[in-house]
Motif scaffolding. Structure first.
Motif, PDB file in Angstrom:
ATOM      1  N   ALA A 155      15.528  -7.804   2.797  1.00  0.00           N
ATOM      2  CA  ALA A 155      15.140  -7.754   1.378  1.00  0.00           C
ATOM      3  C   ALA A 155      14.641  -9.127   0.913  1.00  0.00           C
ATOM      4  CB  ALA A 155      16.317  -7.288   0.524  1.00  0.00           C
ATOM      5  N   MET A 156      15.319 -10.188   1.345  1.00  0.00           N
ATOM      6  CA  MET A 156      14.867 -11.537   0.994  1.00  0.00           C
ATOM      7  C   MET A 156      13.521 -11.843   1.652  1.00  0.00           C
ATOM      8  SD  MET A 156      16.776 -12.975  -1.239  1.00  0.00           S
ATOM      9  CE  MET A 156      16.152 -14.662  -1.114  1.00  0.00           C
ATOM     10  N   TYR A 157      13.328 -11.388   2.888  1.00  0.00           N
ATOM     11  CA  TYR A 157      12.022 -11.584   3.539  1.00  0.00           C
ATOM     12  C   TYR A 157      10.921 -10.917   2.714  1.00  0.00           C
ATOM     13  CZ  TYR A 157      14.308 -12.926   7.994  1.00  0.00           C
ATOM     14  OH  TYR A 157      15.039 -13.534   8.979  1.00  0.00           O
ATOM     15  N   MET A 158      11.193  -9.711   2.211  1.00  0.00           N
ATOM     16  CA  MET A 158      10.178  -9.017   1.414  1.00  0.00           C
ATOM     17  C   MET A 158       9.872  -9.802   0.135  1.00  0.00           C
ATOM     18  SD  MET A 158      10.664  -4.905   1.787  1.00  0.00           S
ATOM     19  CE  MET A 158      12.338  -4.800   1.169  1.00  0.00           C
ATOM     20  N   LEU A 159      10.904 -10.296  -0.522  1.00  0.00           N
ATOM     21  CA  LEU A 159      10.708 -11.038  -1.763  1.00  0.00           C
ATOM     22  C   LEU A 159       9.923 -12.325  -1.514  1.00  0.00           C
ATOM     23  CD1 LEU A 159      11.263 -11.420  -4.795  1.00  0.00           C
ATOM     24  CD2 LEU A 159      13.375 -12.598  -4.137  1.00  0.00           C
ATOM     25  N   VAL A 160      10.352 -13.112  -0.540  1.00  0.00           N
ATOM     26  CA  VAL A 160       9.690 -14.385  -0.252  1.00  0.00           C
ATOM     27  C   VAL A 160       8.265 -14.143   0.250  1.00  0.00           C
ATOM     28  CG1 VAL A 160       9.755 -16.470   1.177  1.00  0.00           C
ATOM     29  CG2 VAL A 160      11.861 -15.597   0.144  1.00  0.00           C
ATOM     30  N   GLY A 161       8.073 -13.127   1.057  1.00  0.00           N
ATOM     31  CA  GLY A 161       6.734 -12.795   1.535  1.00  0.00           C
ATOM     32  C   GLY A 161       5.809 -12.412   0.396  1.00  0.00           C
ATOM     33  N   TYR A 162       6.322 -11.635  -0.521  1.00  0.00           N
ATOM     34  CA  TYR A 162       5.532 -11.253  -1.686  1.00  0.00           C
ATOM     35  C   TYR A 162       5.142 -12.492  -2.494  1.00  0.00           C
ATOM     36  CZ  TYR A 162       4.324  -9.200  -6.189  1.00  0.00           C
ATOM     37  OH  TYR A 162       3.681  -8.865  -7.361  1.00  0.00           O
ATOM     38  N   GLU A 163       6.119 -13.361  -2.728  1.00  0.00           N
ATOM     39  CA  GLU A 163       5.858 -14.554  -3.526  1.00  0.00           C
ATOM     40  C   GLU A 163       4.876 -15.496  -2.845  1.00  0.00           C
ATOM     41  OE1 GLU A 163      10.091 -14.652  -5.935  1.00  0.00           O
ATOM     42  OE2 GLU A 163       9.811 -16.053  -4.265  1.00  0.00           O
ATOM     43  N   SER A 164       4.871 -15.506  -1.530  1.00  0.00           N
ATOM     44  CA  SER A 164       4.008 -16.414  -0.783  1.00  0.00           C
ATOM     45  C   SER A 164       2.657 -15.797  -0.438  1.00  0.00           C
ATOM     46  CB  SER A 164       4.706 -16.840   0.520  1.00  0.00           C
ATOM     47  OG  SER A 164       5.919 -17.478   0.222  1.00  0.00           O
ATOM     48  N   GLY A 165       2.533 -14.501  -0.638  1.00  0.00           N
ATOM     49  CA  GLY A 165       1.316 -13.804  -0.235  1.00  0.00           C
ATOM     50  C   GLY A 165       0.163 -13.989  -1.200  1.00  0.00           C
ATOM     51  N   THR A 166      -1.018 -13.672  -0.720  1.00  0.00           N
ATOM     52  CA  THR A 166      -2.214 -13.759  -1.555  1.00  0.00           C
ATOM     53  C   THR A 166      -2.621 -12.401  -2.097  1.00  0.00           C
ATOM     54  OG1 THR A 166      -3.616 -13.559   0.402  1.00  0.00           O
ATOM     55  CG2 THR A 166      -3.111 -15.796  -0.371  1.00  0.00           C
ATOM     56  N   HIS A 167      -2.147 -11.342  -1.501  1.00  0.00           N
ATOM     57  CA  HIS A 167      -2.409  -9.988  -2.010  1.00  0.00           C
ATOM     58  C   HIS A 167      -1.101  -9.470  -2.591  1.00  0.00           C
ATOM     59  CE1 HIS A 167      -4.021  -5.984  -2.402  1.00  0.00           C
ATOM     60  NE2 HIS A 167      -2.906  -5.545  -1.881  1.00  0.00           N
ATOM     61  N   ARG A 168      -1.078  -9.321  -3.896  1.00  0.00           N
ATOM     62  CA  ARG A 168       0.157  -8.892  -4.550  1.00  0.00           C
ATOM     63  C   ARG A 168      -0.076  -7.631  -5.360  1.00  0.00           C
ATOM     64  NH1 ARG A 168       2.563 -14.131  -7.459  1.00  0.00           N
ATOM     65  NH2 ARG A 168       2.840 -15.477  -5.673  1.00  0.00           N
TER      66      ARG A 168
END
Length: 191
Positions: A155-168
């Motif tokens: 769940a934390m990976y999903m959150l951090v990945g979302y925050e770091s991603g360019t497509h949101r």
């Protein structure tokens, strides 16, 4: 003419909060590189003299800013989630919390943490506190500690990945979290 004895007047908490909120807004819009005294003062529509009345120096301000982020965007939200007694409802509440976070600000804090060990320490503590709270919520819902720990990390990976991603897409993030929780609960029922 009365003298204040050379003592610095104590700033009001309201004045400090204006600068702290402005700092979080600047981080969200301009990233860590945009977090500058002039930018924060412009955001508050105040002078640097007014800033130095609220905070003795930039270092004190940035230390207060990262602590304020932790308090308002992590500790307080976890405290609110603790009030939700039903573990499945608590997981749903956590999804809502994750969707409401200031993701651009959090992404900027992660960049800042890469350059500042004090910020990194607070960011790591906040991430671990979040991860552990999520794990406890999954454990309360499933009764399986190993599964709960693993799911909290993902769940934390999903959150951090979302925050770091360019497509949101918040809709896609909401779908991912809800699907993830439903899948986890179905695994627990099958055991």
């Amino acid at each position: 003419m009365a003298s204040d004895g050379g003592k610095r007047k104590v700033p009001t908490r309201g004045a400090q909060l204006r600068y702290l909120e402005a700092g979080l807004d600047v981080l969200g819009r301009q990233g860590h590189a945009g977090l500058k005294l002039a930018t924060v003062c412009e955001e508050v529509d105040a002078t640097s003299g007014s800033f130095y009345h609220a905070f003795p120096n930039w270092g004190e301000y940035t230390s207060a800013l990262i602590r304020y982020w932790r308090e308002t965007k992590s500790d307080r939200l976890i405290g609110d989630a603790r009030e939700v007694a039903d573990p499945v409802e608590r997981l749903q509440f956590l999804i809502d919390v994750a969707l409401s976070l200031p993701h651009d600000t959090e992404a900027a804090i992660r960049v800042w943490a890469a350059h500042d060990p004090d910020v990194r320490a607070i960011q790591i503590e906040a991430d671990e506190e979040r991860r552990q709270f999520i794990a406890d919520a999954f454990f309360d819902a499933t009764g399986d500690r190993e599964l709960a720990e693993r799911q909290a990390t993902v769940a934390m990976y999903m959150l951090v990945g979302y925050e770091s991603g360019t497509h949101r897409s918040r809709d896609d993030l909401a779908w991912a979290f809800r699907t993830f929780v439903e899948h986890t609960l179905s695994i627990a029922v099958q055991k």
